[in-house]
Design an enzyme around this catalytic site. Sequence first.
Site, mmCIF file in Angstrom:
data_model
loop_
_atom_site.group_PDB
_atom_site.id
_atom_site.type_symbol
_atom_site.label_atom_id
_atom_site.label_comp_id
_atom_site.label_asym_id
_atom_site.label_seq_id
_atom_site.Cartn_x
_atom_site.Cartn_y
_atom_site.Cartn_z
ATOM 1 N N ARG A 13 11.787 -5.632 4.867
ATOM 2 C CA ARG A 13 11.542 -4.184 4.722
ATOM 3 C C ARG A 13 12.500 -3.379 5.592
ATOM 4 O O ARG A 13 12.798 -3.743 6.723
ATOM 5 C CB ARG A 13 10.105 -3.856 5.131
ATOM 6 C CG ARG A 13 9.847 -2.341 5.153
ATOM 7 C CD ARG A 13 8.394 -1.995 5.140
ATOM 8 N NE ARG A 13 7.683 -2.480 6.300
ATOM 9 C CZ ARG A 13 6.372 -2.382 6.457
ATOM 10 N NH1 ARG A 13 5.629 -1.814 5.509
ATOM 11 N NH2 ARG A 13 5.791 -2.839 7.529
ATOM 12 N N ARG A 43 -9.993 0.586 8.305
ATOM 13 C CA ARG A 43 -9.575 -0.765 8.641
ATOM 14 C C ARG A 43 -10.684 -1.527 9.356
ATOM 15 O O ARG A 43 -10.545 -2.701 9.651
ATOM 16 C CB ARG A 43 -8.372 -0.676 9.571
ATOM 17 C CG ARG A 43 -7.193 -1.469 9.080
ATOM 18 C CD ARG A 43 -6.082 -1.244 10.049
ATOM 19 N NE ARG A 43 -5.137 -0.334 9.481
ATOM 20 C CZ ARG A 43 -3.927 -0.716 9.059
ATOM 21 N NH1 ARG A 43 -3.547 -1.946 9.167
ATOM 22 N NH2 ARG A 43 -3.120 0.151 8.540
ATOM 23 N N ARG A 70 11.171 -1.598 11.008
ATOM 24 C CA ARG A 70 10.062 -1.081 11.798
ATOM 25 C C ARG A 70 9.883 -1.967 13.027
ATOM 26 O O ARG A 70 10.039 -3.169 12.944
ATOM 27 C CB ARG A 70 8.786 -1.103 10.956
ATOM 28 C CG ARG A 70 8.245 0.282 10.678
ATOM 29 C CD ARG A 70 7.176 0.265 9.642
ATOM 30 N NE ARG A 70 5.949 -0.394 10.069
ATOM 31 C CZ ARG A 70 4.838 -0.424 9.339
ATOM 32 N NH1 ARG A 70 4.820 0.164 8.151
ATOM 33 N NH2 ARG A 70 3.760 -1.020 9.770
ATOM 34 N N LYS A 100 0.827 -1.213 0.000
ATOM 35 C CA LYS A 100 0.000 0.000 0.000
ATOM 36 C C LYS A 100 0.859 1.259 0.000
ATOM 37 O O LYS A 100 0.679 2.159 -0.809
ATOM 38 C CB LYS A 100 -0.936 0.017 1.236
ATOM 39 C CG LYS A 100 -1.853 -1.182 1.348
ATOM 40 C CD LYS A 100 -2.767 -1.096 2.567
ATOM 41 C CE LYS A 100 -2.054 -1.144 3.906
ATOM 42 N NZ LYS A 100 -1.372 -2.420 4.211
ATOM 43 N N ARG A 125 -0.349 -9.049 13.184
ATOM 44 C CA ARG A 125 -0.967 -8.002 12.353
ATOM 45 C C ARG A 125 -1.779 -8.620 11.223
ATOM 46 O O ARG A 125 -2.883 -8.167 10.923
ATOM 47 C CB ARG A 125 0.119 -7.084 11.774
ATOM 48 C CG ARG A 125 0.614 -6.056 12.789
ATOM 49 C CD ARG A 125 1.966 -5.505 12.408
ATOM 50 N NE ARG A 125 1.975 -4.899 11.107
ATOM 51 C CZ ARG A 125 3.067 -4.790 10.340
ATOM 52 N NH1 ARG A 125 4.228 -5.256 10.775
ATOM 53 N NH2 ARG A 125 3.000 -4.215 9.169
#
Length: 216
Positions: free
Chosen positions: A127, A88, A160, A13, A171
């Site tokens: 990431r 969400r 992160r 996203k 998540r």
Amino acid sequence: MDMILLGLPGVGKGTQAKKLEESLEIPHIATGDIFRKAIKNETPLGKKAKSFIDAGELVPDEVTIGIVKERLTKPDCENGFILDGFPRTIAQAEALDEILVEQNRELDLVIYLQAEIDILVKRLAGRRVCVDCGAVYHVENDPPEVEGVCDKCGGKLIQRSDDQEKTVKKRIEVNKEKTAKLADYYQNKGILHEVESTGGIDKVQQRLMELIEANK
Ligand code: AP5
Ligand code: MG
Ligand code: ZN
């Protein structure tokens, strides 16, 4: 163009929204980014959001909705926006509908980015993000020119805090059913478009641009 990028953690996203922001010249609004900035600056919002984010849970709707409502009244949203990570929950989706009615506008597109769960897990594990400007990289799929250093600002690249394996799984689990419900919600409104988010970042961007062109 008023649009939403919907999809599970790691689907791309943020990566896609940043590129669309440049080409469409409308702001990319990511609730996750707003929370992370608030946490970094130790604001009252950051203090409220931190424990939820670190646990991989959702920040309560009443906190999140207020932030988006305020953000969407800013003048840079006049010609459109790209929402990333909001809504969400169905309550957030309904609140967004109300905000837009108040502003006399309507959603044009909801793009549902999709990839298999094992791909998402690999993307999140690799990431890296810039501590200074928030730019997003991937150690294999989208590496910086110099390892550990942001191409855009020279800042340090880190993982992160919610990208540890345990939190990633949480998540995905927290968002799976909710995301499917949101897809139904927008399918019923006739504005949902599913897009395969695999095959490389540029390929996905091309699919999105074609879809956007076709819906202008
Ligand atoms: P948020 O920051 O929104 O996290 P998320 O939904 O878990 O999504 P991510 O940012 O992890 O994934 P992404 O889809 O943006 O993927 P990216 O482009 O980075 O939210 C964080 C937390 O904040 C939530 O858990 C919650 O606590 C809270 N929160 C936020 N919004 C909320 C709300 N509305 N209500 C309540 N709580 C809220 O890509 C991932 C990686 O893959 C990158 O390394 C990238 O380089 C790579 N990649 C991307 N696309 C491709 C591709 N096509 N091919 C190969 N690699 C790719
Ligand atoms: Mg993101
Ligand atoms: Zn940077």
